[in-house]
Scaffold this motif. Sequence first.
Motif, mmCIF file in Angstrom:
data_model
loop_
_atom_site.group_PDB
_atom_site.id
_atom_site.type_symbol
_atom_site.label_atom_id
_atom_site.label_comp_id
_atom_site.label_asym_id
_atom_site.label_seq_id
_atom_site.Cartn_x
_atom_site.Cartn_y
_atom_site.Cartn_z
ATOM 1 N N LEU A 120 35.162 39.164 42.158
ATOM 2 C CA LEU A 120 35.642 38.912 43.576
ATOM 3 C C LEU A 120 37.070 39.017 43.612
ATOM 4 C CD1 LEU A 120 33.740 35.878 44.712
ATOM 5 C CD2 LEU A 120 33.235 38.278 45.445
ATOM 6 N N MET A 121 38.108 38.638 42.638
ATOM 7 C CA MET A 121 39.403 38.792 42.655
ATOM 8 C C MET A 121 39.681 40.279 42.461
ATOM 9 S SD MET A 121 40.600 35.431 40.419
ATOM 10 C CE MET A 121 42.425 36.039 40.273
ATOM 11 N N GLY A 122 38.961 40.991 41.790
ATOM 12 C CA GLY A 122 39.433 42.413 41.443
ATOM 13 C C GLY A 122 38.862 43.113 42.735
ATOM 14 N N GLN A 123 37.820 42.828 43.494
ATOM 15 C CA GLN A 123 37.558 43.454 44.617
ATOM 16 C C GLN A 123 38.605 43.283 45.744
ATOM 17 O OE1 GLN A 123 33.736 42.397 46.114
ATOM 18 N NE2 GLN A 123 33.562 43.736 48.017
ATOM 19 N N GLU A 124 39.153 41.960 45.920
ATOM 20 C CA GLU A 124 40.226 41.654 46.845
ATOM 21 C C GLU A 124 41.427 42.566 46.488
ATOM 22 O OE1 GLU A 124 40.894 37.432 46.484
ATOM 23 O OE2 GLU A 124 38.993 36.881 47.815
ATOM 24 N N ILE A 125 41.626 42.867 45.266
ATOM 25 C CA ILE A 125 42.912 43.525 44.872
ATOM 26 C C ILE A 125 42.752 44.962 45.491
ATOM 27 C CG2 ILE A 125 44.401 44.454 43.098
ATOM 28 C CD1 ILE A 125 43.784 41.845 41.614
ATOM 29 N N VAL A 126 41.775 45.518 45.058
ATOM 30 C CA VAL A 126 41.181 46.882 45.448
ATOM 31 C C VAL A 126 41.313 46.846 47.340
ATOM 32 C CG1 VAL A 126 39.583 48.632 45.748
ATOM 33 C CG2 VAL A 126 39.898 47.359 43.828
ATOM 34 N N GLU A 127 40.806 46.006 47.950
ATOM 35 C CA GLU A 127 40.982 46.235 49.291
ATOM 36 C C GLU A 127 42.148 46.035 49.823
ATOM 37 O OE1 GLU A 127 38.588 43.144 50.714
ATOM 38 O OE2 GLU A 127 36.690 44.054 50.234
ATOM 39 N N HIS A 128 43.023 45.237 48.991
ATOM 40 C CA HIS A 128 44.575 45.076 49.603
ATOM 41 C C HIS A 128 45.420 46.386 49.384
ATOM 42 C CE1 HIS A 128 44.536 40.387 49.240
ATOM 43 N NE2 HIS A 128 43.879 40.883 50.304
ATOM 44 N N ASN A 129 44.891 46.947 48.086
ATOM 45 C CA ASN A 129 45.754 48.127 47.942
ATOM 46 C C ASN A 129 45.304 49.223 49.083
ATOM 47 O OD1 ASN A 129 46.962 47.343 45.722
ATOM 48 N ND2 ASN A 129 45.205 47.945 44.247
ATOM 49 N N GLU A 130 44.303 49.419 49.514
ATOM 50 C CA GLU A 130 43.434 50.531 50.209
ATOM 51 C C GLU A 130 44.422 50.050 51.683
ATOM 52 O OE1 GLU A 130 39.472 49.847 50.520
ATOM 53 O OE2 GLU A 130 38.958 51.016 48.806
#
Length: 236
Positions: free
Chosen positions: A170-180
């Motif tokens: 979940l933490m990795g997914q949140e980081i990807v969304e923030h980058n987008e």
Amino acid sequence: MSIDPYHAVQREISSSLQAAAQLRASYVRIRNMAVREDNEELVWARNELKATLAALEADLEDLDESVKIVESTDARMFGLDDMEVQERRRYVVHVRKEIDNMRAEITSSAPRPSSRPHSPYPERERAQPMEEDHQGAWAREEQQLMIREQDRTMESIAGTLSTLAQQAGLMGQEIVEHNELLDDLERGVDQTDSKLSDAMRRMRKFLRQSEEKGSGWCIIILIIVLTILLLLIIIL
């Protein structure tokens, strides 16, 4: 913010390590009483201790992998400082050393031969095998209780490690969304800047043309048009 399950896993592994130490103590006691290496109770105790150490080492590998992930990235992303990361690494090294010591003792140990002189009391000699049988039965019962307790602990550790893996995902997914989101914002700023630069360039060109022709009314119209363009840019 996600809760760090490391300390819960650490407590569970420590509990499993204590259970392994108790199994080791039982194994040593049976080994000291056994005369032959193929003694049934000794073989059973050795196999149980080996299985316990193997399961404990597997759980330690999972915990070690989570520590490596934190070490290879910025610890502050997980709300940790360098001292905490070093402490976790020392704990993993400590547990691994304990496991290696127990395993080394299993592989290098052998039952001590018992050389008893002839006893002048044959009745006591006949009673000793019965006492040893009672001791062996008690040792097996004790080990079975510890194994059941260890099984429950291992199941709890497995659940906690699964939760840890899910939270890491979940933490990795949140980081990807923030980058987008940051990429989208950057593209929007670039587009707005490009439109504004184009409008200013046209305005300067028109002003130069108006100055050459001396057309004052064109300047007024240009100002109105530019004002409308700026409003449209701001709205869009």
